[in-house]
Design a protein around this motif. Sequence first.
Motif, PDB file in Angstrom:
ATOM      1  N   GLU A 181      -7.731 -31.572 -32.740  1.00 44.59           N
ATOM      2  CA  GLU A 181      -6.971 -29.995 -34.232  1.00 44.59           C
ATOM      3  C   GLU A 181      -5.648 -29.234 -33.569  1.00 44.59           C
ATOM      4  OE1 GLU A 181      -7.001 -26.519 -37.265  1.00 44.59           O
ATOM      5  OE2 GLU A 181      -8.925 -27.890 -37.273  1.00 44.59           O
ATOM      6  N   GLU A 182      -5.907 -29.053 -32.229  1.00 46.76           N
ATOM      7  CA  GLU A 182      -4.953 -28.729 -31.501  1.00 46.76           C
ATOM      8  C   GLU A 182      -3.623 -29.846 -31.022  1.00 46.76           C
ATOM      9  OE1 GLU A 182      -2.667 -25.427 -29.173  1.00 46.76           O
ATOM     10  OE2 GLU A 182      -3.970 -25.410 -31.147  1.00 46.76           O
ATOM     11  N   TYR A 183      -3.755 -31.112 -30.588  1.00 43.57           N
ATOM     12  CA  TYR A 183      -2.967 -32.000 -29.887  1.00 43.57           C
ATOM     13  C   TYR A 183      -2.073 -32.165 -31.388  1.00 43.57           C
ATOM     14  CZ  TYR A 183      -4.226 -32.275 -25.555  1.00 43.57           C
ATOM     15  OH  TYR A 183      -3.768 -32.419 -23.573  1.00 43.57           O
ATOM     16  N   LEU A 184      -2.869 -32.494 -32.702  1.00 41.72           N
ATOM     17  CA  LEU A 184      -2.224 -32.688 -33.713  1.00 41.72           C
ATOM     18  C   LEU A 184      -1.532 -31.925 -35.033  1.00 41.72           C
ATOM     19  CD1 LEU A 184      -2.280 -34.779 -36.481  1.00 41.72           C
ATOM     20  CD2 LEU A 184      -3.936 -33.311 -37.109  1.00 41.72           C
ATOM     21  N   ALA A 185      -1.623 -30.404 -33.836  1.00 40.85           N
ATOM     22  CA  ALA A 185      -0.702 -30.075 -34.816  1.00 40.85           C
ATOM     23  C   ALA A 185       0.934 -29.239 -33.292  1.00 40.85           C
ATOM     24  CB  ALA A 185      -1.111 -28.297 -34.868  1.00 40.85           C
ATOM     25  N   GLY A 194       8.206 -33.110 -35.213  1.00 39.04           N
ATOM     26  CA  GLY A 194      10.352 -31.679 -35.696  1.00 39.04           C
ATOM     27  C   GLY A 194      10.992 -31.324 -34.798  1.00 39.04           C
ATOM     28  N   GLU A 195       9.909 -31.577 -33.942  1.00 38.74           N
ATOM     29  CA  GLU A 195      11.126 -30.490 -33.003  1.00 38.74           C
ATOM     30  C   GLU A 195      12.708 -32.110 -32.343  1.00 38.74           C
ATOM     31  OE1 GLU A 195       9.206 -28.635 -29.799  1.00 38.74           O
ATOM     32  OE2 GLU A 195       9.477 -26.454 -30.979  1.00 38.74           O
ATOM     33  N   ARG A 196      11.173 -33.029 -32.048  1.00 39.34           N
ATOM     34  CA  ARG A 196      12.452 -34.396 -30.820  1.00 39.34           C
ATOM     35  C   ARG A 196      13.247 -34.852 -33.026  1.00 39.34           C
ATOM     36  NH1 ARG A 196      12.961 -35.341 -26.911  1.00 39.34           N
ATOM     37  NH2 ARG A 196      14.754 -35.537 -27.727  1.00 39.34           N
ATOM     38  N   LEU A 197      13.287 -34.769 -34.324  1.00 37.46           N
ATOM     39  CA  LEU A 197      13.475 -35.192 -35.158  1.00 37.46           C
ATOM     40  C   LEU A 197      14.535 -34.892 -34.886  1.00 37.46           C
ATOM     41  CD1 LEU A 197      11.451 -36.192 -37.416  1.00 37.46           C
ATOM     42  CD2 LEU A 197      12.373 -37.844 -36.527  1.00 37.46           C
ATOM     43  N   LEU A 198      14.493 -33.528 -34.748  1.00 36.35           N
ATOM     44  CA  LEU A 198      15.849 -32.472 -35.019  1.00 36.35           C
ATOM     45  C   LEU A 198      17.379 -32.386 -33.966  1.00 36.35           C
ATOM     46  CD1 LEU A 198      14.348 -28.772 -35.732  1.00 36.35           C
ATOM     47  CD2 LEU A 198      15.375 -30.512 -37.585  1.00 36.35           C
ATOM     48  N   ALA A 199      16.130 -33.040 -32.357  1.00 32.52           N
ATOM     49  CA  ALA A 199      17.278 -33.472 -31.535  1.00 32.52           C
ATOM     50  C   ALA A 199      17.254 -34.612 -31.582  1.00 32.52           C
ATOM     51  CB  ALA A 199      16.914 -33.124 -30.082  1.00 32.52           C
ATOM     52  N   GLU A 200      16.986 -35.671 -32.074  1.00 34.54           N
ATOM     53  CA  GLU A 200      17.580 -37.112 -32.930  1.00 34.54           C
ATOM     54  C   GLU A 200      17.933 -38.270 -34.204  1.00 34.54           C
ATOM     55  OE1 GLU A 200      17.066 -39.239 -30.978  1.00 34.54           O
ATOM     56  OE2 GLU A 200      15.789 -38.464 -28.979  1.00 34.54           O
ATOM     57  N   ALA A 213      15.151 -35.958 -43.858  1.00 29.54           N
ATOM     58  CA  ALA A 213      14.583 -36.216 -42.757  1.00 29.54           C
ATOM     59  C   ALA A 213      14.875 -35.415 -41.754  1.00 29.54           C
ATOM     60  CB  ALA A 213      14.924 -37.082 -42.044  1.00 29.54           C
ATOM     61  N   GLN A 214      16.651 -34.770 -41.710  1.00 28.28           N
ATOM     62  CA  GLN A 214      16.484 -32.534 -40.963  1.00 28.28           C
ATOM     63  C   GLN A 214      15.603 -32.146 -41.806  1.00 28.28           C
ATOM     64  OE1 GLN A 214      20.022 -31.988 -40.996  1.00 28.28           O
ATOM     65  NE2 GLN A 214      19.970 -30.158 -40.070  1.00 28.28           N
ATOM     66  N   THR A 215      15.652 -31.763 -43.170  1.00 29.73           N
ATOM     67  CA  THR A 215      14.532 -30.750 -43.918  1.00 29.73           C
ATOM     68  C   THR A 215      13.538 -30.675 -43.304  1.00 29.73           C
ATOM     69  OG1 THR A 215      15.776 -31.131 -45.277  1.00 29.73           O
ATOM     70  CG2 THR A 215      14.346 -30.163 -46.531  1.00 29.73           C
ATOM     71  N   LEU A 216      12.364 -31.969 -43.404  1.00 26.42           N
ATOM     72  CA  LEU A 216      11.341 -32.711 -42.860  1.00 26.42           C
ATOM     73  C   LEU A 216      11.164 -31.584 -41.617  1.00 26.42           C
ATOM     74  CD1 LEU A 216       8.384 -33.457 -43.798  1.00 26.42           C
ATOM     75  CD2 LEU A 216       9.049 -35.126 -43.004  1.00 26.42           C
ATOM     76  N   ALA A 217      12.025 -32.550 -41.143  1.00 24.03           N
ATOM     77  CA  ALA A 217      11.451 -32.018 -39.382  1.00 24.03           C
ATOM     78  C   ALA A 217      11.897 -29.941 -39.294  1.00 24.03           C
ATOM     79  CB  ALA A 217      13.386 -32.603 -39.056  1.00 24.03           C
ATOM     80  N   GLN A 218      12.942 -29.938 -40.178  1.00 15.50           N
ATOM     81  CA  GLN A 218      13.039 -28.146 -39.779  1.00 15.50           C
ATOM     82  C   GLN A 218      11.601 -27.301 -40.280  1.00 15.50           C
ATOM     83  OE1 GLN A 218      16.776 -27.408 -42.045  1.00 15.50           O
ATOM     84  NE2 GLN A 218      17.901 -27.397 -40.146  1.00 15.50           N
TER      85      GLN A 218
END
Length: 429
Positions: free
Chosen positions: A329-333, A340-346, A130-135
């Motif tokens: 597309e912009e919102y999706l990106a 990813g950032e949220r996962l890194l912080a959670e 999960a961390q690898t994917l988030a990064q």
Amino acid sequence: MIVPIDGAFRRRDPADEERYKVDQLRLMQRFATSLLGAMLLLLLVSAAYQSSFPWLHWLRSFAEGAAVGALADWYAVTALFRHPLGLSIPHTAIIPVNKDRIGASLGDFVEQNFLTPENITARLRQHDAAQTLAQWLAVRPNSVAVAAAITDFVPAVLRGMDDRDIRQFFDRAVTPQLLSLNVARLAGRVLTVLTQAQRHQALLDRALHALERWLVAGQGLIKAKFSEVSRYTPSLIDNYVVHKFVQGIIALIHEIAASPHHELRGRFDQAMGDLIQHLMSSEEYRKKGAELLRTLLQHFQTEEYYRTVWADISQRVQLDLGSGSSVIEEYLAGGLVALGERLLAEPGVRQKLNAWWLDTVHRIGVRYRHQISVLITEVVRSWDTEEVSRKVELEIGKDLQWIRINGTLVGGAIGLLLDAGSCLLGLGR
């Protein structure tokens, strides 16, 4: 074997590798046998002239011990692969006689000690997927690429689903046909296409690579288990045998990986053919596939209100995606980057995702590990007996010849020590 050439790693020609091993083995065999012959000759000479030259009894003691050690080790090494002198002595030709039993034991050993869900998940637990994917997602260009790939095919899909004629045709003609579709047989046909293109061999390569990693990582466990069942041999010999056995299997894996026409690949082709046959003839899988299709199609048979809402949403999505700067597309990106950032912080969420991933792997391991064990057993059983003995001897035979040489020298040293001890005790000849 993979060797570095000009800074890159390339596979050595298997034929050249085998010729090299044969030459090395023959050289070591000649040397060990010549050493045995030299000790026998030294024994004869020293025995013949000992009366004239008393000091020769030291050489005779050394030659006697060396000859005994050399002959004993020659017998032990030869008995692994064939009957010594062609005599059907019990408990000789160990590998050829016990090939099928070794295969069955190896398959069961791998299943019970390597393919256990605990072992598999223990290895995966060391990596934070999960961390690898988030990064990766937290890097915006990566998320933009994912968003673009998703939105590229959305308009065509929506246009097809919005067309009334297509929907009616789907309801009247396609739906009944889909409900009668044998999903298991379709899977069998897909596998047939894959096997015709030889793409399934890539799966075999990955499985062999995974097996090699398991063997290397679990060599200590193999040594421990081997020592438990081999109570009457020194641990040094146990470690040596297990190490050489693992190295031999790894070398065989490299040989299979390097040879597109290896016999075991043909066996794998046959196993895939059997799987295809079961998929295309199983009544149980046919029923499960029909139920799955029926559940999916019910989602398309909704009330008119939901169809109207869907048509409005579809039109708005297509207009946005067709513009030069898509808000979706912009919102999706942006959402993927934020994810990813949220996962890194959670760390707690990452832990749950990893737990879900490990649970999935655990279930797969429980369901299919016995099939892998059976595959190993059947593959070993399919090997030609003489060919197996020859390949194993090529892999570890050189080191076994060193055992003969060392046995000769150690035997000679023991002979000298025994003679010296007899002299000290006044029992010398």
